[in-house]
Enzyme design. Structure first.
Site, mmCIF file in Angstrom:
data_model
loop_
_atom_site.group_PDB
_atom_site.id
_atom_site.type_symbol
_atom_site.label_atom_id
_atom_site.label_comp_id
_atom_site.label_asym_id
_atom_site.label_seq_id
_atom_site.Cartn_x
_atom_site.Cartn_y
_atom_site.Cartn_z
ATOM 1 N N GLU A 80 -2.249 30.036 -8.911
ATOM 2 C CA GLU A 80 -3.170 30.414 -9.995
ATOM 3 C C GLU A 80 -2.817 29.781 -11.336
ATOM 4 O O GLU A 80 -2.429 30.471 -12.284
ATOM 5 C CB GLU A 80 -3.256 31.929 -10.132
ATOM 6 N N GLU A 106 -5.171 34.629 -1.244
ATOM 7 C CA GLU A 106 -5.092 36.015 -1.726
ATOM 8 C C GLU A 106 -6.474 36.619 -1.749
ATOM 9 O O GLU A 106 -7.428 35.996 -2.223
ATOM 10 C CB GLU A 106 -4.570 36.110 -3.170
#
Ligand code: FCB
Length: 447
Positions: free
Chosen positions: A164, A348
């Site tokens: 991320e 995720e």
């Protein structure tokens, strides 16, 4: 390009800082998150990551849980400050050994290790030298990647450069929701560009040092909608979309920054940089939870003039207040496939709830999580029918963990962790996920 996995990969994800604890043990150096945990008010519930799940000592129990779940892959991260307490220079033997044990144990259980190099825990010693605002940080990262590649690359074939990118750069250098808590436009722009350079350098190092490597990077992508669908929030949404969704995958995979950002970042881009950033990778890692809403922020102190808006009042949300929109997940997968033309692994997806707790019989009834996961799995299947080449799904997370600025409150685990006693209790969703994996395996054998 990596060979297509014979079977769909079912996995779970964790990250070092969120579960390991033992922050000052066996030679580990401090990270920027250790320091943030000491600043009053920065972690919502006043907790920190000093103990977290104590995974550093209980990793065998945790891997046994993953085995029981039936996953074929485990995505975890290694802590840079555990390997290199100063961020560079002499490695810490005990840190290297810890991940040797962790990797060997996974392989012995027929669980494939998916190793992420950077899940936000920059060594403090490097931050003291400017951290990601210093162009040299790309080289420090490449050296760290080389250390990990040489040490673990004989057994680990799945490497991830970063988790991320846009979250830790935006929240760490523009908004002060994450370490190191800087709010400065130029620092943020430098961090974006240097992290992109670090990714490119990391890919080259991994490709050179790890035979048969399969490399990915993990991007969070969430559709950004203007709050209240109002005209005044549209420009904020467009700018946030560039920062949130495009600032990293576009230069890394397509070789250019999105238009608004390209202009702002130009002073930091040197000749040849985009070629250094845009290196061939094998797959796209997607983290997705739900859409986000943007609003114009007229406060002159706001770094970019956008802020987080609210979802429409009647939207379904999960425990931590995030919007539940499975169709946005489907659309995101289809769009990623169209835009980047790479195989996709969902690295995720999951559901946070504050009040998961064992009842008198010791059972954790988390029907809300099962509902969320059922909807999101259905959306994933639909995206695959529509052509998205999705090859695996990693659920966030195996364990309840230290959730960054929110502390120990939001529980995302399939396994409940009592943060006082550190007792692990599988929730109802654990059995649900185990069954889903089992059924899918049975069906794919028949196919
Ligand atoms: C993601 C992070 C992960 C976890 C989940 C809930 O943004 O990558 O570490 O905190 O959110």
């Amino acid at each position: 390009m990596s060979a297509k996995d014979k079977n769909f990969v079912w996995g779970v994800s964790t990250s070092a800082y969120q579960i390991e604890g033992a922050v000052a043990q066996d030679g580990r150096g401090p990270s920027i998150w250790d320091l943030r945990g000491k600043i009053p008010g920065k972690i919502g519930d006043g907790s920190n990551g000093e103990v977290a799940c104590d995974h550093y000592h209980r990793w065998q129990e945790d891997l046994a849980l993953a085995k029981k779940l039936g996953v074929s892959a485990y995505r975890f991260s290694i802590a840079w400050p555990r390997l290199l307490p100063e961020g560079r220079g002499a490695p810490n033997q005990k840190g290297l050994d810890f991940y040797d044990r962790l990797i060997d144990a996974q392989l012995a259980m027929a669980i494939e290790p998916w190793l992420c190099l950077y899940h936000w825990d920059l060594p403090q010693a490097l931050h003291d030298r400017g951290g990601w605002t210093n162009r040299d940080c790309a080289g420090w990262f490449a050296d760290f990647a080389a250390l990990a590649a040489k040490r673990y690359g004989d057994r680990v074939k799945r490497f991830i450069t970063f988790n991320e990118f846009s979250v830790f750069t935006l929240f760490g250098y523009a908004i002060d929701w994450a370490a190191p808590g800087i709010t400065d436009r130029q620092a943020h722009l430098k961090a974006i560009h240097h992290v992109n350079l670090a990714h490119g350098a990391g890919v080259d190092v991994l490709r050179a040092l790890v035979p048969k490597v399969s490399i990915g990077a993990i991007h969070n992508r969430q559709i950004v909608l203007p709050e209240g669908d109002k005209e005044e929030n549209r420009e904020a949404a467009a700018l946030l979309d560039e920062h949130w969704n495009l600032a990293f995958p576009d230069p890394q995979i397509l070789g250019h920054y999105p238009p608004r950002l390209a202009q702002a970042i130009e002073p930091y881009v040197q000749a040849g940089d985009l070629a250094r950033i845009c290196r061939p990778i094998d797959w796209f890692g997607l983290n997705h939870y739900g859409p986000i809403f943007a609003r114009r922020d007229p406060d002159p102190k706001s770094t970019w003039g956008f802020g987080w808006g609210d979802a429409p009042p009647d939207s379904p949300t999960h425990g931590v207040g995030w919007a539940v929109f499975p169709d946005a997940f489907r659309a995101e997968l289809v769009e990623i496939a169209r835009r980047y033309k790479l195989p996709i692994y969902i690295t995720e997806n999951g559901c946070g709830g504050g009040d998961d707790a064992p009842d008198r019989q010791g059972r954790v009834k988390d029907a809300h999580r099962i509902r969320y996961l059922t909807l999101y799995n259905k959306a994933m299947r639909q995206a695959m029918k529509e052509g998205a080449d999705v090859r695996g799904y990693f659920l966030w997370s195996l364990l309840d963990a230290f959730e960054w600025g929110s502390g120990l409150g939001p529980r995302f685990g399939l396994v409940h962790v009592d943060f006082k006693t550190l007792k692990r209790t599988p929730k109802d969703s654990f059995a649900w996920y185990a069954k889903l994996i089992q059924n899918d395996r049975r069906q794919s054998k028949r196919r």
